[in-house]
Structure formats: structure tokens, C-alpha cells
Design a protein around this motif. Structure first.
Motif, PDB file in Angstrom:
ATOM      1  N   GLN A  72       0.802  -1.224   0.000  1.00 47.89           N
ATOM      2  CA  GLN A  72       0.000   0.000   0.000  1.00 47.89           C
ATOM      3  C   GLN A  72       0.836   1.276   0.000  1.00 47.89           C
ATOM      4  O   GLN A  72       0.392   2.299  -0.500  1.00 47.89           O
ATOM      5  CB  GLN A  72      -0.955   0.012   1.186  1.00 47.89           C
ATOM      6  N   THR A  73       2.017   1.230   0.544  1.00 48.25           N
ATOM      7  CA  THR A  73       2.847   2.437   0.642  1.00 48.25           C
ATOM      8  C   THR A  73       3.763   2.637  -0.563  1.00 48.25           C
ATOM      9  O   THR A  73       4.607   3.528  -0.559  1.00 48.25           O
ATOM     10  CB  THR A  73       3.708   2.382   1.918  1.00 48.25           C
ATOM     11  N   THR A  74       3.578   1.836  -1.604  1.00 44.59           N
ATOM     12  CA  THR A  74       4.395   1.952  -2.809  1.00 44.59           C
ATOM     13  C   THR A  74       4.179   3.310  -3.467  1.00 44.59           C
ATOM     14  O   THR A  74       3.046   3.710  -3.714  1.00 44.59           O
ATOM     15  CB  THR A  74       4.047   0.833  -3.806  1.00 44.59           C
ATOM     16  N   PRO A  75       5.271   4.035  -3.741  1.00 43.98           N
ATOM     17  CA  PRO A  75       5.112   5.322  -4.440  1.00 43.98           C
ATOM     18  C   PRO A  75       4.669   5.103  -5.882  1.00 43.98           C
ATOM     19  O   PRO A  75       4.650   3.962  -6.364  1.00 43.98           O
ATOM     20  CB  PRO A  75       6.519   5.934  -4.370  1.00 43.98           C
ATOM     21  N   PRO A  76       4.336   6.173  -6.602  1.00 44.82           N
ATOM     22  CA  PRO A  76       3.959   6.026  -8.017  1.00 44.82           C
ATOM     23  C   PRO A  76       5.026   5.234  -8.779  1.00 44.82           C
ATOM     24  O   PRO A  76       6.227   5.417  -8.563  1.00 44.82           O
ATOM     25  CB  PRO A  76       3.869   7.471  -8.516  1.00 44.82           C
ATOM     26  N   LEU A  77       4.575   4.376  -9.666  1.00 40.11           N
ATOM     27  CA  LEU A  77       5.485   3.493 -10.387  1.00 40.11           C
ATOM     28  C   LEU A  77       6.124   4.157 -11.603  1.00 40.11           C
ATOM     29  O   LEU A  77       7.077   3.631 -12.157  1.00 40.11           O
ATOM     30  CB  LEU A  77       4.744   2.225 -10.813  1.00 40.11           C
ATOM     31  N   GLY A  78       5.597   5.270 -12.029  1.00 35.67           N
ATOM     32  CA  GLY A  78       6.188   6.001 -13.138  1.00 35.67           C
ATOM     33  C   GLY A  78       5.975   5.354 -14.494  1.00 35.67           C
ATOM     34  O   GLY A  78       6.703   5.648 -15.437  1.00 35.67           O
ATOM     35  N   LEU A  79       5.001   4.497 -14.608  1.00 36.66           N
ATOM     36  CA  LEU A  79       4.701   3.871 -15.900  1.00 36.66           C
ATOM     37  C   LEU A  79       3.754   4.756 -16.698  1.00 36.66           C
ATOM     38  O   LEU A  79       2.857   5.372 -16.127  1.00 36.66           O
ATOM     39  CB  LEU A  79       4.046   2.506 -15.680  1.00 36.66           C
ATOM     40  N   PRO A  80       3.930   4.807 -18.008  1.00 37.82           N
ATOM     41  CA  PRO A  80       2.999   5.596 -18.818  1.00 37.82           C
ATOM     42  C   PRO A  80       1.643   4.926 -18.861  1.00 37.82           C
ATOM     43  O   PRO A  80       1.532   3.709 -18.707  1.00 37.82           O
ATOM     44  CB  PRO A  80       3.660   5.614 -20.198  1.00 37.82           C
ATOM     45  N   GLY A  81       0.626   5.716 -19.061  1.00 32.01           N
ATOM     46  CA  GLY A  81      -0.725   5.180 -19.173  1.00 32.01           C
ATOM     47  C   GLY A  81      -1.622   5.744 -18.097  1.00 32.01           C
ATOM     48  O   GLY A  81      -1.210   6.556 -17.268  1.00 32.01           O
ATOM     49  N   GLU A  82      -2.852   5.301 -18.119  1.00 33.90           N
ATOM     50  CA  GLU A  82      -3.848   5.786 -17.170  1.00 33.90           C
ATOM     51  C   GLU A  82      -3.979   4.794 -16.022  1.00 33.90           C
ATOM     52  O   GLU A  82      -4.110   3.595 -16.232  1.00 33.90           O
ATOM     53  CB  GLU A  82      -5.190   5.971 -17.879  1.00 33.90           C
ATOM     54  N   GLU A  83      -3.938   5.329 -14.796  1.00 34.32           N
ATOM     55  CA  GLU A  83      -3.925   4.478 -13.609  1.00 34.32           C
ATOM     56  C   GLU A  83      -5.085   4.812 -12.680  1.00 34.32           C
ATOM     57  O   GLU A  83      -5.422   5.970 -12.474  1.00 34.32           O
ATOM     58  CB  GLU A  83      -2.596   4.676 -12.878  1.00 34.32           C
ATOM     59  N   LEU A  84      -5.680   3.773 -12.104  1.00 34.98           N
ATOM     60  CA  LEU A  84      -6.693   3.918 -11.068  1.00 34.98           C
ATOM     61  C   LEU A  84      -6.169   3.147  -9.862  1.00 34.98           C
ATOM     62  O   LEU A  84      -5.742   1.999 -10.003  1.00 34.98           O
ATOM     63  CB  LEU A  84      -8.031   3.338 -11.526  1.00 34.98           C
ATOM     64  N   ILE A  85      -6.176   3.787  -8.698  1.00 34.52           N
ATOM     65  CA  ILE A  85      -5.611   3.171  -7.494  1.00 34.52           C
ATOM     66  C   ILE A  85      -6.726   2.910  -6.494  1.00 34.52           C
ATOM     67  O   ILE A  85      -7.511   3.802  -6.189  1.00 34.52           O
ATOM     68  CB  ILE A  85      -4.534   4.082  -6.871  1.00 34.52           C
ATOM     69  N   GLU A  86      -6.785   1.686  -5.985  1.00 34.57           N
ATOM     70  CA  GLU A  86      -7.791   1.280  -5.001  1.00 34.57           C
ATOM     71  C   GLU A  86      -7.103   0.668  -3.784  1.00 34.57           C
ATOM     72  O   GLU A  86      -5.898   0.485  -3.759  1.00 34.57           O
ATOM     73  CB  GLU A  86      -8.713   0.204  -5.584  1.00 34.57           C
ATOM     74  N   TRP A  87      -7.938   0.264  -2.832  1.00 31.51           N
ATOM     75  CA  TRP A  87      -7.520  -0.495  -1.661  1.00 31.51           C
ATOM     76  C   TRP A  87      -6.382   0.188  -0.909  1.00 31.51           C
ATOM     77  O   TRP A  87      -5.401  -0.433  -0.529  1.00 31.51           O
ATOM     78  CB  TRP A  87      -7.127  -1.911  -2.022  1.00 31.51           C
TER      79      TRP A  87
END
Length: 166
Positions: free
Chosen positions: A78-93
Motif C-alpha cells: 500500500q505504501t508503494t510510491p507512483p510506479l512512473g509507468l505511462p498510461g492511465e492508472e486507477l488506485i484502489e484499496w
């Protein structure tokens, strides 16, 4: 705070509060933001659960367009910072589940997820040649193959569904 669920997408955080009314009201005072109508909130959370929310509809459209993108479900701490991958991201949980619609190749998505202690599952794609699930490492690969052989010696149940060659 009585946070029951959260979702972050398109620079907006949506939080679902649940519990005693006094605790919910105190949390609203502490957090601020806008209260969403109950019917609209229910529709939103159901859309996330059923993958019918506009994020998933848009991702599915993008995959079907032939643009080379795929929809991934990543499970990370849960504490993982942004992964920096291109694209659209939705974050849950609370940050632990991330949906990513990206053109990044399978191996790179899986490598980045593994680097932070997580894994990636291909959820929707025009091609499944990279496999749906992350390849199993030894000894899990051996155990999986032995279980498959014991329960399905003829190899007739869903061949290749979970892992290529199984």
C-alpha cells in the motif's frame, strides 16, 4: 478515521466512510471535501466492483482500438510510491491495488511490480502471448506442475489457461 474504501483516478480521491454516524461526521469534518449523494456513491462503488465504471469502459475501448495497450491489475504494498509507468492508472484499496492501462510490454510491467514487492496480472488485452499471470518461480512452478499432473493427468482441463504449456 472510519475509511471503508478509497479510489484515486484522474487527480481525484474518492473515500467511502462507514461506521457510527458520530465517527463518520467527525471524519467528514477532518477530511473536508464534498459529500456525494448516496445513490451516486453507490453507483460509483458498484461500477468499480463490477468493472463497469468509466475507467474500465475507457480502458476496454482503448484495448479494442488496436492501440497496443493492455489493462493490468497490479497488487503492490500500500505504501508503494507512483510506479512512473505511462498510461492511465486507477488506485484502489489504500494504494494496494492499481489498475493500469498502458502500452508497456508485459515483462516490463511485471518487472516493475516485482521490484516493489508486488505482482501484475493481465486483465484485458488483445494478446495474451506474455501470459496472464506472472511466471511462477521455483519451487512454486514445480509444485504447480505436479498438482496439475496429479489432478489432471490427461491435461484436458483448461490447457494453457493459467500458464502457457500447462
Amino acid at each position: 478515521l472510519p475509511i471503508n474504501a478509497s479510489a484515486w483516478w484522474s487527480h481525484m480521491l474518492v473515500v467511502r466512510l462507514r461506521g457510527a454516524m458520530a465517527a463518520v461526521k467527525a471524519a467528514i469534518t477532518t477530511l473536508g471535501g464534498e459529500l456525494i449523494d448516496g445513490a451516486e456513491a453507490s453507483s460509483f462503488w458498484q461500477g468499480l466492483r463490477e468493472h463497469t465504471d468509466e475507467y474500465f469502459v475507457g480502458a476496454k475501448r482503448a484495448v479494442q482500438s488496436g492501440s497496443g495497450v493492455a489493462l493490468w491489475r497490479l497488487s503492490v504494498p500500500q505504501t508503494t510510491p507512483p510506479l512512473g509507468l505511462p498510461g492511465e492508472e486507477l488506485i484502489e484499496w489504500g494504494g494496494g491495488q492499481r489498475w493500469l492501462c498502458t502500452p508497456v510490454p508485459s515483462a516490463a510491467v511485471r518487472d516493475i511490480a516485482a521490484q516493489v514487492g508486488g505482482h501484475a496480472t493481465l486483465f484485458y488485452s488483445a494478446s495474451k502471448e506474455g501470459g496472464v499471470f506472472s511466471p511462477l518461480q521455483s519451487p512454486l512452478d514445480r509444485i504447480h506442475r505436479e498438482l496439475k499432473k496429479a489432478f489432471d493427468p490427461a491435461g484436458i482441463f483448461n490447457p494453457g489457461r493459467l500458464y502457457p504449456g500447462l
